[in-house]
Write a protein that holds these residues in place. Structure first.
Motif, PDB file in Angstrom:
ATOM      1  N   TYR A 210       1.465   0.350  10.390  1.00  0.00           N
ATOM      2  CA  TYR A 210       0.304   0.652   9.125  1.00  0.00           C
ATOM      3  C   TYR A 210       0.746  -0.389   8.237  1.00  0.00           C
ATOM      4  O   TYR A 210       1.899  -0.567   7.873  1.00  0.00           O
ATOM      5  N   ILE A 211      -0.170  -0.814   7.417  1.00  0.00           N
ATOM      6  CA  ILE A 211       0.269  -1.550   6.085  1.00  0.00           C
ATOM      7  C   ILE A 211       0.663  -0.489   4.917  1.00  0.00           C
ATOM      8  O   ILE A 211      -0.113   0.047   4.314  1.00  0.00           O
ATOM      9  N   VAL A 212       1.841  -0.350   4.893  1.00  0.00           N
ATOM     10  CA  VAL A 212       2.706   0.607   4.044  1.00  0.00           C
ATOM     11  C   VAL A 212       3.676   0.117   3.398  1.00  0.00           C
ATOM     12  O   VAL A 212       4.427  -0.703   4.252  1.00  0.00           O
ATOM     13  N   ARG A 213       3.794  -0.086   2.038  1.00  0.00           N
ATOM     14  CA  ARG A 213       4.973  -0.633   1.344  1.00  0.00           C
ATOM     15  C   ARG A 213       6.317  -0.434   1.956  1.00  0.00           C
ATOM     16  O   ARG A 213       6.447   0.909   2.542  1.00  0.00           O
ATOM     17  N   GLN A 214       7.326  -1.147   1.892  1.00  0.00           N
ATOM     18  CA  GLN A 214       8.496  -0.874   2.650  1.00  0.00           C
ATOM     19  C   GLN A 214       9.148   0.254   2.391  1.00  0.00           C
ATOM     20  O   GLN A 214       9.630   1.116   2.941  1.00  0.00           O
ATOM     21  N   GLY A 215       9.125   0.640   1.105  1.00  0.00           N
ATOM     22  CA  GLY A 215       9.932   1.935   0.546  1.00  0.00           C
ATOM     23  C   GLY A 215       9.229   3.212   1.084  1.00  0.00           C
ATOM     24  O   GLY A 215       9.774   4.234   1.020  1.00  0.00           O
ATOM     25  N   SER A 216       8.074   3.089   1.563  1.00  0.00           N
ATOM     26  CA  SER A 216       7.529   4.401   2.150  1.00  0.00           C
ATOM     27  C   SER A 216       7.358   4.164   3.639  1.00  0.00           C
ATOM     28  O   SER A 216       6.613   5.400   4.343  1.00  0.00           O
ATOM     29  N   ARG A 217       7.794   3.213   4.173  1.00  0.00           N
ATOM     30  CA  ARG A 217       7.699   3.164   5.992  1.00  0.00           C
ATOM     31  C   ARG A 217       8.374   4.325   6.667  1.00  0.00           C
ATOM     32  O   ARG A 217       8.101   4.497   7.717  1.00  0.00           O
ATOM     33  N   TRP A 218       9.590   4.706   6.160  1.00  0.00           N
ATOM     34  CA  TRP A 218      10.328   5.755   6.701  1.00  0.00           C
ATOM     35  C   TRP A 218       9.504   6.859   7.058  1.00  0.00           C
ATOM     36  O   TRP A 218       9.911   7.513   7.977  1.00  0.00           O
ATOM     37  N   ARG A 219       8.630   7.282   6.098  1.00  0.00           N
ATOM     38  CA  ARG A 219       7.661   8.338   6.288  1.00  0.00           C
ATOM     39  C   ARG A 219       6.944   8.282   7.642  1.00  0.00           C
ATOM     40  O   ARG A 219       6.940   9.190   8.342  1.00  0.00           O
ATOM     41  N   ILE A 220       6.451   7.056   7.981  1.00  0.00           N
ATOM     42  CA  ILE A 220       5.752   6.845   9.215  1.00  0.00           C
ATOM     43  C   ILE A 220       6.704   6.848  10.204  1.00  0.00           C
ATOM     44  O   ILE A 220       6.238   7.539  11.219  1.00  0.00           O
ATOM     45  N   ASN A 221       7.646   6.183  10.298  1.00  0.00           N
ATOM     46  CA  ASN A 221       8.607   5.942  11.446  1.00  0.00           C
ATOM     47  C   ASN A 221       8.853   7.398  11.601  1.00  0.00           C
ATOM     48  O   ASN A 221       9.271   7.923  12.812  1.00  0.00           O
TER      49      ASN A 221
ATOM     50  N   PHE B 266       0.869  -1.122   0.106  1.00  0.00           N
ATOM     51  CA  PHE B 266      -0.116   0.025   0.081  1.00  0.00           C
ATOM     52  C   PHE B 266       0.693   1.112  -0.020  1.00  0.00           C
ATOM     53  O   PHE B 266       1.891   1.225   0.604  1.00  0.00           O
ATOM     54  N   GLY B 267       0.417   2.177  -0.675  1.00  0.00           N
ATOM     55  CA  GLY B 267       1.213   3.639  -0.860  1.00  0.00           C
ATOM     56  C   GLY B 267       0.886   4.413   0.386  1.00  0.00           C
ATOM     57  O   GLY B 267      -0.232   4.508   1.031  1.00  0.00           O
ATOM     58  N   TYR B 268       1.885   5.353   0.539  1.00  0.00           N
ATOM     59  CA  TYR B 268       2.042   6.163   1.773  1.00  0.00           C
ATOM     60  C   TYR B 268       0.894   7.411   1.366  1.00  0.00           C
ATOM     61  O   TYR B 268       0.242   7.894   2.391  1.00  0.00           O
ATOM     62  N   ASP B 269       0.685   7.673  -0.001  1.00  0.00           N
ATOM     63  CA  ASP B 269      -0.441   8.597  -0.600  1.00  0.00           C
ATOM     64  C   ASP B 269      -1.916   8.253  -0.222  1.00  0.00           C
ATOM     65  O   ASP B 269      -2.816   9.098   0.027  1.00  0.00           O
ATOM     66  N   GLN B 270      -1.862   6.747   0.130  1.00  0.00           N
ATOM     67  CA  GLN B 270      -3.497   6.593   0.532  1.00  0.00           C
ATOM     68  C   GLN B 270      -3.396   6.912   1.943  1.00  0.00           C
ATOM     69  O   GLN B 270      -2.575   7.135   2.782  1.00  0.00           O
ATOM     70  N   ASP B 271      -4.878   6.735   2.477  1.00  0.00           N
ATOM     71  CA  ASP B 271      -5.099   7.180   3.921  1.00  0.00           C
ATOM     72  C   ASP B 271      -4.320   5.947   4.598  1.00  0.00           C
ATOM     73  O   ASP B 271      -5.309   4.945   5.049  1.00  0.00           O
ATOM     74  N   TYR B 272      -3.217   5.909   4.808  1.00  0.00           N
ATOM     75  CA  TYR B 272      -2.542   4.775   5.510  1.00  0.00           C
ATOM     76  C   TYR B 272      -3.319   4.482   6.923  1.00  0.00           C
ATOM     77  O   TYR B 272      -3.080   3.012   7.302  1.00  0.00           O
ATOM     78  N   LYS B 273      -3.576   5.483   7.568  1.00  0.00           N
ATOM     79  CA  LYS B 273      -4.612   5.322   9.075  1.00  0.00           C
ATOM     80  C   LYS B 273      -5.551   4.200   8.842  1.00  0.00           C
ATOM     81  O   LYS B 273      -5.911   3.803   9.983  1.00  0.00           O
TER      82      LYS B 273
END
Length: 157
Positions: A134-145, A113-120
């Motif tokens: 949250y279920i977010v693809r590996q390449g976007s998890r750093w944004r959440i962290n 899942f992309g970060y641009d979706q409503d990941y929450k």
């Protein structure tokens, strides 16, 4: 003999588990369903984020609706530390191992899942040491962290 069995999952309801040791690079199961257009997916209330959705984007025009009891692969859960990946060619998808998987280990893959979706809307319950929450693809998890680190630094001040 099938490489998997269905069991209760600690991640979400049911899951697929290795019925024997599986070597890295092994094709485990096909992800099957009905091919529909992107437009059909967007307009169908069946694909409401409040429900379980088994939908794969195949390309810019088509999706694969895997919401059928005969699609056993739909039971594979997301993990931030997966042991499988989804591969495809044309309009076909299958699940393959990306490392050695031990007997009775749950089969998982990154839902991507992309970060641009409503990941929450999509909390992750995988429990892995590197879980982003949250279920977010590996390449976007750093944004959440990064967000969590800012919040935690404000709280500790």
């Amino acid at each position: 003999m099938k490489l998997y069995k269905i069991k209760k999952s600690n991640i979400d309801k049911k899951g697929l588990y290795a019925s024997k040791d599986i070597k890295e690079g092994k094709k485990i199961i096909d992800y099957v369903g009905k091919i529909i257009t992107q437009k059909e997916a967007e307009n169908n209330p069946k694909f409401d984020n409040g429900k379980d959705i088994y939908l794969f984007n195949l390309n810019s025009r088509y999706c694969l609706d895997g919401d059928f009891k005969w699609n056993t692969a739909r039971l594979i859960n997301h993990s931030c530390n997966p042991n499988c990946e989804v591969e495809g060619e044309g309009l076909k998808l299958w699940i393959s191992s990306i490392r050695e998987i031990k007997k009775d280990e749950e089969l998982t893959y990154d839902y991507g899942f992309g970060y641009d979706q409503d990941y929450k809307q999509f909390p992750c319950k995988c429990g892995s040491i590197n879980c982003a929450g949250y279920i977010v693809r590996q390449g976007s998890r750093w944004r959440i962290n990064k967000k969590f680190k800012k919040i935690n630094s404000r709280i500790s001040k």
